[in-house]
Design an enzyme around this catalytic site. Structure first.
Site, short mmCIF file in Angstrom:
data_model
loop_
_atom_site.label_atom_id
_atom_site.label_comp_id
_atom_site.label_asym_id
_atom_site.label_seq_id
_atom_site.Cartn_x
_atom_site.Cartn_y
_atom_site.Cartn_z
CB CYS A 2 4.99 -12.26 4.56
SG CYS A 2 4.67 -14.13 5.05
CE LYS A 582 -3.26 -6.81 -6.81
NZ LYS A 582 -4.28 -7.52 -7.78
C1 G6P Z 1 -1.51 -14.11 -7.35
C2 G6P Z 1 -2.91 -13.25 -7.54
C3 G6P Z 1 -3.69 -13.13 -8.67
C4 G6P Z 1 -2.64 -12.55 -9.74
C5 G6P Z 1 -1.27 -13.42 -9.80
C6 G6P Z 1 -0.24 -13.21 -10.59
O1 G6P Z 1 -2.06 -15.19 -7.28
O2 G6P Z 1 -3.88 -13.56 -6.32
O3 G6P Z 1 -4.66 -12.28 -8.82
O4 G6P Z 1 -3.19 -12.66 -10.98
O5 G6P Z 1 -0.69 -13.61 -8.41
O6 G6P Z 1 0.13 -11.63 -10.25
P1 G6P Z 1 0.97 -10.85 -10.71
O7 G6P Z 1 1.38 -9.71 -9.95
O8 G6P Z 1 2.26 -11.60 -11.31
O9 G6P Z 1 0.40 -10.38 -12.16
#
Ligand code: G6P
Length: 587
Positions: A2, A582
């Site tokens: 959020c 994200k």
């Molecule tokens: C979420 C996103 C992924 C990302 C993961 C890790 O699941 O949807 O696209 O790879 O988080 O995110 P980070 O910011 O830790 O690389």
């Protein structure tokens, strides 16, 4: 996850809040709401859907008042409904709250509030206990500071929230989830991310864990949870992190894919000193664990292949969410190299905290240099690729990989000597004509299942390619080590199956061609990603011929493009795929 916002200003805040929420939507986008304080009350408007659509329906931006709060939601407790959308008011409607994170003991608090304070809950969220606890304690002390201190004593879990009081005061509270105070000329804004700050803001305070901010009469005070005034530093907003736009592109995902010829050239560049320090740390550690989630976990697996092959250093990759189950024994004098684009993923932060307790030293690779992970590390290297908004990580992945190559190169005293200009040129070439991939996307738009195979260092790339396809096309996709095909997946192959084979002309080529024949014998279709054609491919996606050890850096580009164009064919907004966010700040 959020996004939370709170703005105190000398003008109407609702239009500014709505604009900022649009920029923060990447954190969660199933519902949205705004509350403002006007002369006599706190009024709330909220709805299910994206900010733009909800605002078109109910004109949140027309609400009047000089202080307000806003929220975009990624549901954790309670379905996606208007009732569960934030802001939530306490029973007397005198306090409104927006919240990010999870209140673990909300069920117990709810019971207590219902039984002992006659609170009637209107939603099924964990959040709604917060305004009601604040109300109970504010009615006792008539003091906002005291009410916050009493409330946080009762809350368990990781959370950040902003509360708007009818008396005009606003509070931002941080316990493990991000919270930033932006300082403008006549405005103070609490936000989960600097991206939410309007252009006229130039300074920020990164609120520390277990601290809260009280904004009253356009002034702010920061305290720790015991009520002591806290020290804080006012910092400049990092360049590139405001006014994030799609430019000439329809989607952020496209912009971020097409930026890679530039971003690959500057990966880690701002922090060359840190790069050397990280190398020294790795060299001096008896053991190195590498961790991350999602795409960043795939980078951890690539680290294992790269470091063992080129730097003679064995490292172990551990999925961040699995660390707590696999960390009973951590080798002494170890380093944890934590990788995260956002630097805020809860699983990664938890892995860090577990390893810290076992005396491991923490290094990190992040895109946001002010993130919790960067602040928790001895050294943290920045990707330097600018904000990434599309849920599917693209440019951050290639920047992370480039930094791994730079580290491996230093560890082997220059044996890799990568010329990133060659890589950038290869990207530009592949991105200059995407017509073949667009045709392929059209041809396969109705498929249900897709497999991606790769061997050796190309195996984690196959996992990453499959993740891109899953995330933004909703096609079931699996990344498989080529040699494993015959140990199970072949049972799933028939004439309706497509298999992408990552097949550069290196030491995995011959074995891959054998796999291609095994696949074709089961009548499945093969999409070859290779610099060399082969008559068995049903589709050949050509990649440039490049130095053998650089193929991992370039073969991901066609996989990103296949995912992107397939999403468009399937009428999916690639920036905001369903059920995802994200930055995942809950465990
Ligand atoms: C979420 C996103 C992924 C990302 C993961 C890790 O699941 O949807 O696209 O790879 O988080 O995110 P980070 O910011 O830790 O690389």
């Amino acid at each position: 996850m959020c996004s939370i916002l709170g703005l105190s200003s000398d003008r109407d805040v609702a239009p500014i809040i709505v604009d900022s929420l649009k920029k923060m939507e990447y954190r969660g986008y199933d519902s949205v709401g705004v509350a403002v304080k006007n002369e006599s009350e706190i009024s709330v408007k909220k709805g299910v859907g994206k900010v733009k659509d909800v605002n078109n329906d109910i004109q949140m931006d027309k609400m009047q008042g000089h202080s307000g709060i806003g929220h975009t939601r990624w549901a954790t407790h309670g379905g996606v409904t208007v009732e569960n959308a934030h802001p939530h008011l306490c029973n007397s409607s005198s306090i409104g709250v927006v919240h990010n994170g999870i209140i673990e003991n909300y069920a117990e608090l709810r019971k207590d509030l219902e039984k002992n304070h006659n609170v009637v809950f209107k939603s099924s969220t964990d959040t709604e206990v917060i305004p009601n606890l604040l109300q109970v304690y504010f009615e006792k002390s008539h003091d906002v500071k005291r009410a916050v201190m009493d409330t946080v004593q009762r809350l368990k879990g990781h959370y950040a929230f902003v509360a708007l009081f009818k008396n005009g005061e606003m509070v931002g509270v941080r316990n493990h989830e991000p919270l930033i105070l932006g300082i403008g000329e006549n405005d103070l804004l609490l936000t989960s991310d600097v991206i939410g700050l309007p252009e006229n803001f130039n300074s920020v305070v990164y609120i520390d864990n277990n601290q809260f901010v009280i904004i009253d009469d356009h002034k702010h005070k920061i305290y720790d949870f015991q009520g002591h005034a806290a020290q804080f530093a006012i910092k400049k907003i990092p360049k590139n992190y405001q006014n994030v736009t799609k430019g000439e592109y329809e989607y952020f995902t496209a912009k971020e894919i097409f930026e890679q010829p530039d971003t690959i050239l500057v990966a880690g560049d701002e922090d060359n000193d840190y790069l050397q320090k990280i190398v020294d740390f790795i060299r001096d550690s008896d053991y190195v664990y590498v961790t991350g989630s999602g795409t960043s976990y795939h980078i951890s697996v690539i680290a294992k292949y790269l470091f063992s092959r080129f730097a003679g250093k064995k490292v172990e990759h551990v999925m961040a969410s699995e660390m707590k189950y696999s960390s009973r024994y951590i080798i002494p004098n170890s380093t944890l190299f934590a990788i995260s684009q956002s630097g805020e993923s809860a699983d990664v932060l938890e892995a860090v905290s577990i390893c810290k307790k076992k005396n491991a030293k923490i290094l990190s690779m992040v895109n946001s240099k002010n993130s919790a992970l960067a602040r928790d590390s001895v050294f943290s290297i920045g990707l330097n690729c600018g904000p990434e908004i599309g849920v599917a990580a693209t440019k951050s992945f290639t920047s992370q990989m480039a930094i791994l190559y730079k580290i491996a190169d230093k560890l082997c005293d220059g044996c890799l000597a990568v010329d990133f200009k060659t890589v950038s040129d290869a990207y530009a070439k592949m991105l200059s004509d995407t017509s073949k991939i667009q045709e392929l996307a059209k041809a396969i738009k109705d498929i249900q299942n897709l497999f991606v195979i790769g061997r050796g260092i190309h195996y984690p790339i196959s996992k990453e390619g499959a993740l891109k396809i899953k995330e933004i096309t909703y096609v079931h996709a699996e990344g498989i080590a080529g040699g494993e095909l015959k140990h199970g997946p072949l049972a799933l192959m028939d004439s309706s199956t497509y298999v992408i084979v990552i097949n550069p002309d290196d030491d995995s080529y011959v074995d891959n061609i054998s796999s291609v024949h095994e696949i074709k014998s089961r009548e499945a279709k093969v999409i070859g990603i290779s610099n060399k054609p082969d008559p068995s491919y049903d589709y050949w996606i050509q990649i440039p011929t490049i130095r053998e050890d650089l193929y991992p850096l370039i073969e991901i580009i066609p996989l990103q493009l296949i995912a992107y164009y397939l999403a468009l064919e399937r009428k999916i907004d690639p920036d905001y795929p369903k059920n995802l966010a994200k930055s995942v700040t809950v465990k």
